[in-house]
Design an enzyme around this catalytic site. Structure first.
Site, PDB file in Angstrom:
ATOM      1  N   GLU A  26      -9.544 -10.707  -7.657  1.00 12.50           N
ATOM      2  CA  GLU A  26      -8.610  -9.583  -7.469  1.00 12.50           C
ATOM      3  C   GLU A  26      -7.428  -9.671  -8.440  1.00 12.50           C
ATOM      4  OE1 GLU A  26      -9.835  -8.941  -2.773  1.00 12.50           O
ATOM      5  OE2 GLU A  26      -7.792  -9.594  -3.243  1.00 12.50           O
TER       6      GLU A  26
ATOM      7  N   HIS B 198      -2.268  -5.323   1.514  1.00 15.28           N
ATOM      8  CA  HIS B 198      -3.556  -5.993   1.328  1.00 15.28           C
ATOM      9  C   HIS B 198      -3.274  -7.412   0.879  1.00 15.28           C
ATOM     10  CE1 HIS B 198      -7.465  -7.140  -0.300  1.00 15.28           C
ATOM     11  NE2 HIS B 198      -6.770  -7.636  -1.312  1.00 15.28           N
TER      12      HIS B 198
ATOM     13  N   TYR C 114     -12.540  -2.011  -3.721  1.00 17.77           N
ATOM     14  CA  TYR C 114     -13.051  -2.088  -2.342  1.00 17.77           C
ATOM     15  C   TYR C 114     -14.578  -1.959  -2.272  1.00 17.77           C
ATOM     16  CZ  TYR C 114      -8.394  -2.028  -0.167  1.00 17.77           C
ATOM     17  OH  TYR C 114      -7.132  -2.349   0.264  1.00 17.77           O
TER      18      TYR C 114
ATOM     19  N   LYS D 118       0.821  -1.216   0.000  1.00 14.79           N
ATOM     20  CA  LYS D 118       0.000   0.000   0.000  1.00 14.79           C
ATOM     21  C   LYS D 118       0.858   1.270   0.000  1.00 14.79           C
ATOM     22  CE  LYS D 118      -4.024  -2.006   2.344  1.00 14.79           C
ATOM     23  NZ  LYS D 118      -4.973  -1.774   3.469  1.00 14.79           N
TER      24      LYS D 118
ATOM     25  N   ASN E 206      -2.074   0.238   6.810  1.00  5.03           N
ATOM     26  CA  ASN E 206      -1.514  -1.001   7.353  1.00  5.03           C
ATOM     27  C   ASN E 206      -0.664  -1.773   6.334  1.00  5.03           C
ATOM     28  OD1 ASN E 206      -3.641  -1.848   5.816  1.00  5.03           O
ATOM     29  ND2 ASN E 206      -4.672  -2.972   7.430  1.00  5.03           N
TER      30      ASN E 206
HETATM   31  P1  RTP Z   1      -7.079  -6.289   3.482  1.00  2.41           P
HETATM   32  O1  RTP Z   1      -8.442  -6.597   2.927  1.00  2.41           O
HETATM   33  O2  RTP Z   1      -6.610  -4.890   3.160  1.00  2.41           O
HETATM   34  O3  RTP Z   1      -6.049  -7.312   3.171  1.00  2.41           O
HETATM   35  O4  RTP Z   1      -7.151  -6.266   5.054  1.00  2.41           O
HETATM   36  P2  RTP Z   1      -8.121  -7.014   6.028  1.00  2.41           P
HETATM   37  O5  RTP Z   1      -8.860  -8.111   5.314  1.00  2.41           O
HETATM   38  O6  RTP Z   1      -7.282  -7.344   7.190  1.00  2.41           O
HETATM   39  O7  RTP Z   1      -9.135  -5.852   6.410  1.00  2.41           O
HETATM   40  P3  RTP Z   1     -10.614  -5.542   5.874  1.00  2.41           P
HETATM   41  O8  RTP Z   1     -11.558  -5.685   7.009  1.00  2.41           O
HETATM   42  O9  RTP Z   1     -10.891  -6.265   4.599  1.00  2.41           O
HETATM   43  O10 RTP Z   1     -10.479  -3.981   5.583  1.00  2.41           O
HETATM   44  C1  RTP Z   1      -9.867  -3.532   4.397  1.00  2.41           C
HETATM   45  C2  RTP Z   1      -8.963  -2.392   4.730  1.00  2.41           C
HETATM   46  O11 RTP Z   1      -9.729  -1.274   5.191  1.00  2.41           O
HETATM   47  C3  RTP Z   1      -8.972  -0.545   6.147  1.00  2.41           C
HETATM   48  N1  RTP Z   1      -9.696  -0.495   7.402  1.00  2.41           N
HETATM   49  N2  RTP Z   1      -9.781   0.586   8.131  1.00  2.41           N
HETATM   50  N3  RTP Z   1     -10.392   2.463  10.150  1.00  2.41           N
HETATM   51  C4  RTP Z   1     -10.841   1.217  10.266  1.00  2.41           C
HETATM   52  O12 RTP Z   1     -11.489   0.842  11.209  1.00  2.41           O
HETATM   53  C5  RTP Z   1     -10.503   0.289   9.197  1.00  2.41           C
HETATM   54  N4  RTP Z   1     -10.868  -0.997   9.164  1.00  2.41           N
HETATM   55  C6  RTP Z   1     -10.355  -1.486   8.003  1.00  2.41           C
HETATM   56  C7  RTP Z   1      -7.652  -1.241   6.313  1.00  2.41           C
HETATM   57  O13 RTP Z   1      -6.714  -0.607   5.440  1.00  2.41           O
HETATM   58  C8  RTP Z   1      -7.952  -2.654   5.856  1.00  2.41           C
HETATM   59  O14 RTP Z   1      -6.781  -3.314   5.419  1.00  2.41           O
HETATM   60 MG    MG Z   2      -9.997  -7.823   3.527  1.00  2.11          MG
END
Ligand code: RTP
Ligand code: MG
Length: 140
Positions: A128, A117, A51, A11, A114
């Site tokens: 994807e 992804h 997204y 990212k 973070n």
């Molecule tokens: P990713 O999809 O990016 O690999 O990460 P993930 O599954 O661990 O997280 P996901 O729940 O799918 O959320 C996608 C991305 O959204 C951002 N996020 N921000 N501010 C917040 O509470 C929040 N929660 C999620 C993060 O960049 C996350 O990787």
């Molecule tokens: Mg995710």
């Protein structure tokens, strides 16, 4: 375990801090092989499309702004059980909860910024990969 392909993004927060090589090294050390890789600056339309599953979430707007702020590196990673292995190497979404040695523990700035992804299931991995790569760009 079967040879799998997964999709990864390094990212903007990590690319800005010149961490591309350090992050790819983590994947390689875990047995994940980059078989397609390019640096791009995502458009707003690409970020919103990628997204779309999160569009009703409160963090959607901020997430899109962060993803288009500066370039990213998109990759296809191949390896035994690559989808789960990638998620393990990445660590928990919130770096405060990420295990020692994971990418997010070492490099992430916050739950939003973070650093990486990774696809979460075989279906999303296939979608994807297709979102960002043509078949002739993937060299397994
Ligand atoms: P990713 O999809 O990016 O690999 O990460 P993930 O599954 O661990 O997280 P996901 O729940 O799918 O959320 C996608 C991305 O959204 C951002 N996020 N921000 N501010 C917040 O509470 C929040 N929660 C999620 C993060 O960049 C996350 O990787
Ligand atoms: Mg995710």
């Amino acid at each position: 375990m079967a040879l799998e392909r997964t999709f990864s993004i390094i990212k903007p927060d990590a690319v800005r801090r010149n961490l591309i090589g350090k992050i790819i090294a983590k994947f390689e050390e875990a047995g994940l092989r980059p078989i397609a890789l390019k640096k791009i600056h995502m458009t707003r339309a690409q970020a919103e499309g990628f997204y779309a599953v999160h569009k009703e979430r409160p963090f959607f707007g901020e997430l899109v702004e962060q993803m288009i702020a500066s370039p990213v590196v998109v990759q296809v990673l191949e390896g035994e059980g690559a989808i789960l292995k990638n998620r393990e190497v990445m660590g928990a979404t919130n770096p405060e909860n990420a295990a020692a040695g994971t990418i997010r523990k070492e490099f992430a700035l916050s739950i939003g910024e973070n650093s990486v992804h990774g696809s979460d299931a075989p279906e999303t991995a296939a979608e994807e990969i297709k979102f960002f790569f043509n078949e002739d760009e993937i060299v397994g």
